[in-house]
Design an enzyme around this catalytic site. Structure first.
Site, short mmCIF file in Angstrom:
data_model
loop_
_atom_site.label_atom_id
_atom_site.label_comp_id
_atom_site.label_asym_id
_atom_site.label_seq_id
_atom_site.Cartn_x
_atom_site.Cartn_y
_atom_site.Cartn_z
N GLY A 34 0.77 -1.24 0.00
CA GLY A 34 0.00 0.00 0.00
C GLY A 34 0.80 1.29 0.00
O GLY A 34 0.34 2.30 -0.51
N ASP A 62 -4.64 1.63 10.88
CA ASP A 62 -6.04 1.36 11.22
C ASP A 62 -6.06 0.82 12.66
O ASP A 62 -6.03 1.60 13.62
CB ASP A 62 -6.57 0.36 10.18
CG ASP A 62 -8.02 -0.03 10.33
OD1 ASP A 62 -8.70 0.53 11.20
OD2 ASP A 62 -8.49 -0.89 9.58
N LYS A 64 -6.55 6.16 11.31
CA LYS A 64 -7.92 6.06 11.83
C LYS A 64 -7.85 5.97 13.35
O LYS A 64 -7.80 4.87 13.91
CB LYS A 64 -8.61 4.80 11.29
CG LYS A 64 -8.80 4.75 9.78
CD LYS A 64 -9.56 3.47 9.41
CE LYS A 64 -9.52 3.18 7.94
NZ LYS A 64 -9.99 1.82 7.60
N GLU A 73 3.97 4.12 6.09
CA GLU A 73 2.72 3.35 5.97
C GLU A 73 1.72 4.14 5.13
O GLU A 73 1.67 5.37 5.20
CB GLU A 73 2.11 3.13 7.36
CG GLU A 73 2.48 1.81 8.00
CD GLU A 73 1.68 0.62 7.45
OE1 GLU A 73 1.22 0.70 6.30
OE2 GLU A 73 1.53 -0.37 8.17
N ASP A 74 0.89 3.42 4.37
CA ASP A 74 -0.21 4.09 3.67
C ASP A 74 -1.28 4.50 4.68
O ASP A 74 -1.75 5.64 4.70
CB ASP A 74 -0.81 3.17 2.60
CG ASP A 74 -1.17 1.77 3.12
OD1 ASP A 74 -0.83 1.43 4.28
OD2 ASP A 74 -1.79 1.01 2.36
N PHE A 103 -13.86 2.63 4.89
CA PHE A 103 -12.98 1.89 4.00
C PHE A 103 -12.68 2.74 2.78
O PHE A 103 -13.59 3.21 2.11
CB PHE A 103 -13.59 0.55 3.59
CG PHE A 103 -12.64 -0.27 2.77
CD1 PHE A 103 -11.58 -0.93 3.36
CD2 PHE A 103 -12.80 -0.35 1.39
CE1 PHE A 103 -10.68 -1.67 2.60
CE2 PHE A 103 -11.89 -1.09 0.61
CZ PHE A 103 -10.84 -1.75 1.23
N ARG A 105 -5.36 0.32 -6.69
CA ARG A 105 -4.19 1.00 -6.11
C ARG A 105 -3.68 2.13 -7.02
O ARG A 105 -2.98 3.01 -6.57
CB ARG A 105 -3.03 0.00 -5.93
CG ARG A 105 -3.31 -1.13 -4.96
CD ARG A 105 -2.02 -1.91 -4.71
NE ARG A 105 -2.24 -3.19 -4.05
CZ ARG A 105 -2.32 -3.35 -2.73
NH1 ARG A 105 -2.22 -2.32 -1.94
NH2 ARG A 105 -2.51 -4.56 -2.22
#
Ligand code: 5GP
Length: 184
Positions: A53, A111, A139, A107-108, A160, A173
Site C-alpha cells: 500500500g 487502522d 484512523k 505506511e499508507d 474503508f 491502487r
C-alpha cells in the site's frame, strides 16, 4: 478541496466515491517531508516502506526529502477484503543493516495498529538508533496498537478507502486520488 468533476469508481462488486483529491494528498506530503527534513537533518536515516500500500506515498515523499538517506521495503499482509483479519503475516523482511540508524517506517494507513506492532517487533530486534512512523492516513477511532504514528497526513474516521496505493481485493491502487466506499 474536492472538485465535483471527479467521478465515482467501481471496483469488482463495490462502488467508491471521491474522498481526498490528488492535490490535497501532494500538499500534505510536502508538509510531512518538511517536518522530517527539519527533524532528521544530519542523521543517518533509512526509510522503510510497507508494501504494497505505501509504494505511492513512499515515492512521492522521498522526492521531497532533501538529505542523503536509504530507502528499503518490507511486505506484510493483514487485510481481507474490507476489514483486517487480525493476523499479520510477514511476507518480505528487511535485508538492510539498520543497527544505529534512524528508521522511519512509511505506511499508507494505520487502522487497528496491529501491523505496526508486528513491524516494531521485527525492526527493534535489529537495534536501530530510533524508530518512528510516517503514515499518510490514520484512523484514531480504530487504533488499539502500541505505536502511534509520529507523522500523519490525514486523520480519518472508520471508513474503508481505496486509491493512491490502497486496494480493494488487490485492485484500485493505481489512482492519484483517494475514494471512500459508497453507502448503499
Ligand atoms: P492495521 O494493522 O493498522 O489494522 O492495518 C494496516 C493495513 O491494513 C494497512 O497498511 C492497509 O494495507 C490495510 N488497511 C487499513 N485500513 C484500510 C482501508 O480503509 N482501506 C484499505 N484499502 N486498506 C486498509
Amino acid at each position: 478541496m474536492w472538485f465535483q468533476t471527479y467521478c465515482n469508481v467501481r471496483i469488482k462488486d463495490k462502488e467508491f466515491e471521491p474522498y481526498i483529491s490528488s492535490s490535497d494528498i501532494q500538499s500534505t506530503i510536502q508538509k510531512i517531508a518538511d517536518q522530517i527534513n527539519t527533524d532528521y537533518s544530519g542523521k543517518s536515516v533509512i526509510f522503510v516502506g510497507v508494501l504494497n500500500g505505501a509504494f505511492m506515498f513512499a515515492g512521492d515523499l522521498l522526492k521531497n526529502i532533501d538529505f542523503n538517506c536509504e530507502i528499503s521495503f518490507i511486505k506484510v499482509a493483514s487485510y481481507e477484503g474490507t476489514s483486517s483479519s487480525g493476523k499479520v503475516h510477514e511476507l518480505i523482511g528487511l535485508v538492510n543493516d539498520i543497527k544505529d540508524k534512524h528508521v522511519i517506517i512509511l505506511e499508507d494507513i494505520v487502522d487497528t495498529g496491529l501491523t505496526l506492532n508486528k513491524i516494531f517487533s521485527m525492526i527493534n530486534h535489529d537495534e536501530p538508533a530510533s524508530l518512528e512512523v510516517a503514515s499518510l492516513l490514520y484512523k484514531p477511532e480504530a487504533f488499539q496498537g502500541k505505536h502511534s504514528p509520529k507523522y500523519v497526513g490525514f486523520e480519518i474516521p472508520k471508513k474503508f478507502i481505496v486509491g493512491y496505493g490502497l486496494d480493494y481485493l488487490e485492485e484500485g491502487r493505481n489512482t492519484k486520488d483517494i475514494y471512500e466506499l459508497k453507502d448503499k
